[in-house]
Write a protein that holds these residues in place. Structure first.
Motif, mmCIF file in Angstrom:
data_model
loop_
_atom_site.group_PDB
_atom_site.id
_atom_site.type_symbol
_atom_site.label_atom_id
_atom_site.label_comp_id
_atom_site.label_asym_id
_atom_site.label_seq_id
_atom_site.Cartn_x
_atom_site.Cartn_y
_atom_site.Cartn_z
ATOM 1 N N TRP A 1 25.181 11.708 15.480
ATOM 2 C CA TRP A 1 26.526 11.369 14.979
ATOM 3 C C TRP A 1 26.501 10.035 14.243
ATOM 4 C CZ3 TRP A 1 30.245 7.669 15.000
ATOM 5 C CH2 TRP A 1 31.533 8.055 14.628
ATOM 6 N N ILE A 2 25.798 9.068 14.795
ATOM 7 C CA ILE A 2 25.715 7.742 14.182
ATOM 8 C C ILE A 2 25.092 7.829 12.786
ATOM 9 C CG2 ILE A 2 24.585 5.478 14.373
ATOM 10 C CD1 ILE A 2 24.898 5.838 17.474
ATOM 11 N N TYR B 1 29.942 2.323 19.125
ATOM 12 C CA TYR B 1 30.872 2.600 20.232
ATOM 13 C C TYR B 1 32.322 2.518 19.760
ATOM 14 C CZ TYR B 1 32.826 2.738 24.920
ATOM 15 O OH TYR B 1 33.530 3.100 26.033
ATOM 16 N N ASP B 2 32.631 1.481 18.973
ATOM 17 C CA ASP B 2 33.995 1.376 18.442
ATOM 18 C C ASP B 2 34.327 2.592 17.580
ATOM 19 O OD1 ASP B 2 34.647 -1.025 19.656
ATOM 20 O OD2 ASP B 2 33.935 -2.252 17.998
ATOM 21 N N ALA B 3 33.373 3.012 16.772
ATOM 22 C CA ALA B 3 33.600 4.175 15.909
ATOM 23 C C ALA B 3 33.809 5.444 16.733
ATOM 24 C CB ALA B 3 32.416 4.351 14.963
ATOM 25 N N LEU B 4 32.988 5.648 17.739
ATOM 26 C CA LEU B 4 33.095 6.847 18.575
ATOM 27 C C LEU B 4 34.372 6.855 19.400
ATOM 28 C CD1 LEU B 4 29.389 7.295 19.686
ATOM 29 C CD2 LEU B 4 30.808 9.073 18.646
ATOM 30 N N GLN B 5 34.834 5.699 19.815
ATOM 31 C CA GLN B 5 36.090 5.663 20.574
ATOM 32 C C GLN B 5 37.238 6.236 19.752
ATOM 33 O OE1 GLN B 5 36.504 1.593 22.356
ATOM 34 N NE2 GLN B 5 36.608 2.780 24.237
ATOM 35 N N GLU C 1 31.115 4.811 8.563
ATOM 36 C CA GLU C 1 32.071 4.415 9.601
ATOM 37 C C GLU C 1 31.462 3.361 10.523
ATOM 38 O OE1 GLU C 1 35.712 4.538 11.859
ATOM 39 O OE2 GLU C 1 35.106 4.896 9.784
ATOM 40 N N VAL C 2 30.214 3.538 10.886
ATOM 41 C CA VAL C 2 29.533 2.557 11.739
ATOM 42 C C VAL C 2 29.418 1.220 11.004
ATOM 43 C CG1 VAL C 2 27.356 1.977 12.884
ATOM 44 C CG2 VAL C 2 28.289 4.296 13.066
ATOM 45 N N LEU C 3 29.099 1.272 9.730
ATOM 46 C CA LEU C 3 28.987 0.040 8.953
ATOM 47 C C LEU C 3 30.336 -0.663 8.825
ATOM 48 C CD1 LEU C 3 26.471 1.005 6.129
ATOM 49 C CD2 LEU C 3 26.119 -0.613 8.017
ATOM 50 N N PHE D 1 27.292 12.511 24.697
ATOM 51 C CA PHE D 1 27.643 11.276 23.991
ATOM 52 C C PHE D 1 27.800 10.084 24.936
ATOM 53 C CE2 PHE D 1 28.793 14.527 20.979
ATOM 54 C CZ PHE D 1 28.546 13.957 19.738
ATOM 55 N N GLN D 2 27.466 10.253 26.192
ATOM 56 C CA GLN D 2 27.759 9.207 27.178
ATOM 57 C C GLN D 2 26.729 8.079 27.207
ATOM 58 O OE1 GLN D 2 28.667 10.867 31.020
ATOM 59 N NE2 GLN D 2 30.509 11.899 30.277
ATOM 60 N N ALA D 3 25.765 8.113 26.332
ATOM 61 C CA ALA D 3 24.793 7.019 26.218
ATOM 62 C C ALA D 3 24.371 6.875 24.765
ATOM 63 C CB ALA D 3 23.574 7.273 27.104
#
Length: 730
Positions: free
Chosen positions: A374-375, A339-343, A381-383, A363-365
């Motif tokens: 995407w993840i 979520y932080d990455a997607l923001q 980036e997620v890591l 992408f809303q869930a």
């Protein structure tokens, strides 16, 4: 008389239209308001057929399930469970298999008809019978499961979570033996020091713990340190977090991260004159500059993450530890990090993409295919965002170890907020749990005549039970780690929450009830397992009987001096406070002692337009003068002030003598715990938060007026600490 469809639906959803208001008067929520809540829950309240269909479907699922999803019970020699079976199975032998948390098993054979029949139901021409089955079994505390099997059939016909708990929460032996402790409370970001980057951090916390213990204190109470949204540094309320399970990464001390010592370029940058000037400017402000602090820390964290992955021999051990951390924390960590990455990803595309509600629908869930793709494609980036949580948690853990090494009875006590914000990662990852078009709050009361709506969507009680309370359990586990006590903000939420429909004023809400016995039992289990004392913030509209339940469950009450008044308006002697309680003079939602005495909160309220007219402002001023006089009378009556100290509140200003006398007066009381605010040590007058405001006041940004180093070199504060310690020992 038949029960109406609306009444049946309200019972199913735990909606109670009746309550006693803050003035002790019976109150009832209108049918219109009830229907509005039901609409926002996703049902058409005007369609009785739809409501009844949902009710009937729920009842059918209940009867077709031999076991409920979960049972939570205090440890006993035998346990009573409800078993629902079709009539042709009721007389047959059934195997009950317990699988304990340690994977051991306990197997029992039963015949349901040997136990009391408590109810029946016809479904599709088949009679189902409910029996109250008693099982004698020795189960330890913990999270077990119970499965039912028909004879000669390997697949379970039903499985339930079977949770066995202690009777009450944990209390340290020192407190059980009568010791009375004091400590200080602080919003961690408020701390000034000679080393931080313009915001209090976990290294500051270590120093504060050491200095507090050195001066007789036994704990530090923190504001919620929950995860906020790094992509939007202006959203700073700790009580409206993105996640209550993860941490605010801005509390990380960059220079204390292991990778910092191995990143020569970053060390050179931080030691440069230009960077030092930036830090000096950020430290010297009276208000936290969240935008600049966030930018500096995120940039440094990315440099540190690069060092972790530089494939050097020195980094290998750390990288392995990080990988283990990610594996252990599982999907919950990936959700937060994603979520932080997607923001940041969406904000780079559109500056108005503030959170999942305005992202593309795909992408809303978290569970959506597009989000998952995407993840996977942006694993690095997620890591990185997983790494930011890891280094923050390591530093919190180190602070907790410091407290324990110092022999502090409680050390760190954390604060659990009542909910998460609408655009939070928690809701993004768990939509089915939340009623997203409803906000929790409070009905009209003495402090808030219009009621309150906090913008925090609630979890539905039936969803909690369907998930065997796992979200609540996970929340307790994460917040009881690395601390000695946990304060639960608005502890009434364990019993009920005031739900306000989206778009309605706060007085248009109603109470929705939760399984309070289950919640308290789970609280006791995690409290004992984590050796974590529990404090319940029990202010506001408190129903009869809940105080007894909380006390029996070992939850410590929360006594605020300014609210502890007798019927004649005088102040109750601290000697008469409950022993199983934490006493305090003020809170984060109230003015400081000096601000209260000089009516700075009332002046500020008028300046910010919080009062409808001058008359109300003047009435509040007059009421405050009466309160101040009662306080002076009480302190003089107890000998807590010098005999020659002025006695007329009209002419007495707040000075150090009165300020410190108030704090020492409360320290002489009978409550086991005493928490005092550092801003009151420093005789500050500006509040950290003004309830009812958003942009009108710079909430959650005001720093302390002195650095930690200055504070504990203050001779007056040293004497105060000595007096507090002596008073507590008496």
């Amino acid at each position: 008389m038949t029960t109406s469809t609306l009444d049946m639906f309200m019972g199913l959803k735990s909606i109670n239209p009746n309550f006693v208001d803050a003035w002790g008067n019976p109150a009832q929520v209108t049918e219109e308001n009830i229907r509005s809540i039901i609409d926002k829950m996703g049902f058409d309240s005007s369609d009785d057929a739809q409501l009844m269909s949902h009710y009937n479907e729920h009842e059918k699922r209940h009867w077709l399930s031999p076991l409920s999803p979960v049972i939570v019970c205090q440890k006993n020699s035998e346990y009573v469970i409800e078993v629902r079976l079709p009539i042709d199975l009721a007389a047959q032998e059934i195997t009950c298999k317990f699988i304990l948390e340690d994977k051991s098993e306990s197997v029992h054979q039963i015949c349901a008809t040997n136990f009391p029949l408590v109810a029946t139901k016809i479904i599709s021409d088949i009679e189902y019978q409910c029996y109250s089955v008693t099982l004698a079994v020795d189960l330890p505390f913990g999270y077990h499961s119970l499965s039912l099997f028909e004879a000669n059939i390997d697949e379970a016909m039903a499985t339930m979570s079977f949770i066995v708990t202690p009777k009450s929460c944990y209390t340290p032996k020192a407190i059980e033996q009568g010791e009375k402790l004091w400590g200080t409370s602080v919003q961690l970001y408020c701390l000034k020091s000679e080393a931080n980057w313009g915001i209090g951090d976990f290294s500051d916390l270590k120093l504060l713990l050491a200095k507090t213990k050195e001066n007789g204190g036994e704990f530090i109470g923190l504001n919620p340190i929950h995860a906020l949204s790094p992509s939007q540094p202006s959203n700073v309320s700790p009580y409206s977090p993105s996640s209550r399970k993860w941490l605010n990464i801005l509390y990380t001390d960059i220079t204390a991260v292991d990778e910092f010592t191995r990143n020569s370029a970053l060390k050179t940058k931080v030691s440069s004159d230009d960077f030092k000037q930036k830090l000096t400017a950020l430290r010297n402000t009276d208000w936290v500059n969240y935008e600049e602090v966030t930018a500096l820390k995120l940039s440094a964290l990315r440099d540190l993450f690069a060092t972790l992955n530089d494939q050097s021999a020195e980094s290998a051990v750390r990288l392995n530890a990080f990988t283990q951390y990610v594996d252990e924390k599982g999907e919950s960590l990936i959700q937060q990090a994603s979520y932080d990455a997607l923001q940041f990803y969406f904000l780079e595309k559109d500056a108005n993409s503030w959170g999942w509600p305005v992202w593309p629908e795909a992408f809303q869930a978290f569970q959506n295919e597009a989000a998952q793709t995407w993840i996977k494609e942006n694993e690095a980036e997620v890591l990185f965002w997983c790494y930011t949580q890891w280094v923050a948690e390591l530093q919190l853990e180190e602070a907790d170890k410091v407290a324990k090494s110092l022999g502090m009875t409680l050390g760190i006590y954390r604060d659990l907020a009542v909910g998460v914000g609408v655009s939070s990662s928690e809701i993004w990852a768990n939509h089915s749990l939340y009623c997203e078009h409803i906000s929790v709050g409070a009905p009209p009361d003495i402090l808030g005549p219009l009621g309150q709506s906090w913008g925090l969507p609630p979890i539905a009680p039936d969803q909690l039970q369907e998930t065997a309370y796992q979200p609540f359990i996970d929340l307790l586990k994460s917040n009881m780690s690395h601390c000695g006590a946990l304060r639960i903000d608005h502890v009434m939420a364990l019993l009920r929450l005031w739900w306000v429909p989206e778009g309605a004023s706060a007085d248009k809400g109603a109470y929705i009830y939760y399984q309070v016995e289950d919640m308290l039992n789970l609280l006791a289990l995690e409290s004992v397992r984590n050796e974590c004392l529990v404090i319940g913030e029990d202010l506001g509209t408190v129903p009869d009987g809940i105080d007894v339940l909380l006390k029996e469950a070992g939850v410590y009450s929360y006594k605020v001096f300014f609210f502890e008044q007798a019927e004649d308006g005088g102040y109750i002697s601290p000697e008469h406070y409950a022993g199983q309680a934490m006493a305090t003079l003020s809170t984060h939602d109230m003015p400081t002692i000096k601000g209260f005495w000089h009516c700075e909160d009332l002046h500020l309220g008028r300046q910010l337009g919080l009062y409808p007219d001058q008359a109300i402002y003047e009435t509040l001023l007059n009421d405050r003068l009466i309160c101040k006089q009662k306080i002076l009378d009480s302190l003089h009556g107890h000998g807590s002030l010098p005999a020659d100290y002025p006695r007329d509140a009209l002419y007495v200003g707040m000075d150090q003598t009165l300020n410190f006398a108030l704090q020492t007066h409360l320290a002489t009381g009978s409550s086991a715990l005493l928490s005092l605010q550092l801003e009151d040590f420093l005789q500050m007058d500006q509040p950290v938060n003004v309830p009812g405001t958003s942009d009108e006041y710079r909430n959650w940004q005001r720093k302390l007026s002195q650095t930690l180093e200055q504070l504990f070199n203050n001779d007056g504060i040293k004497v105060l600490c000595e007096n507090l310690t002596n008073a507590r020992h008496r």
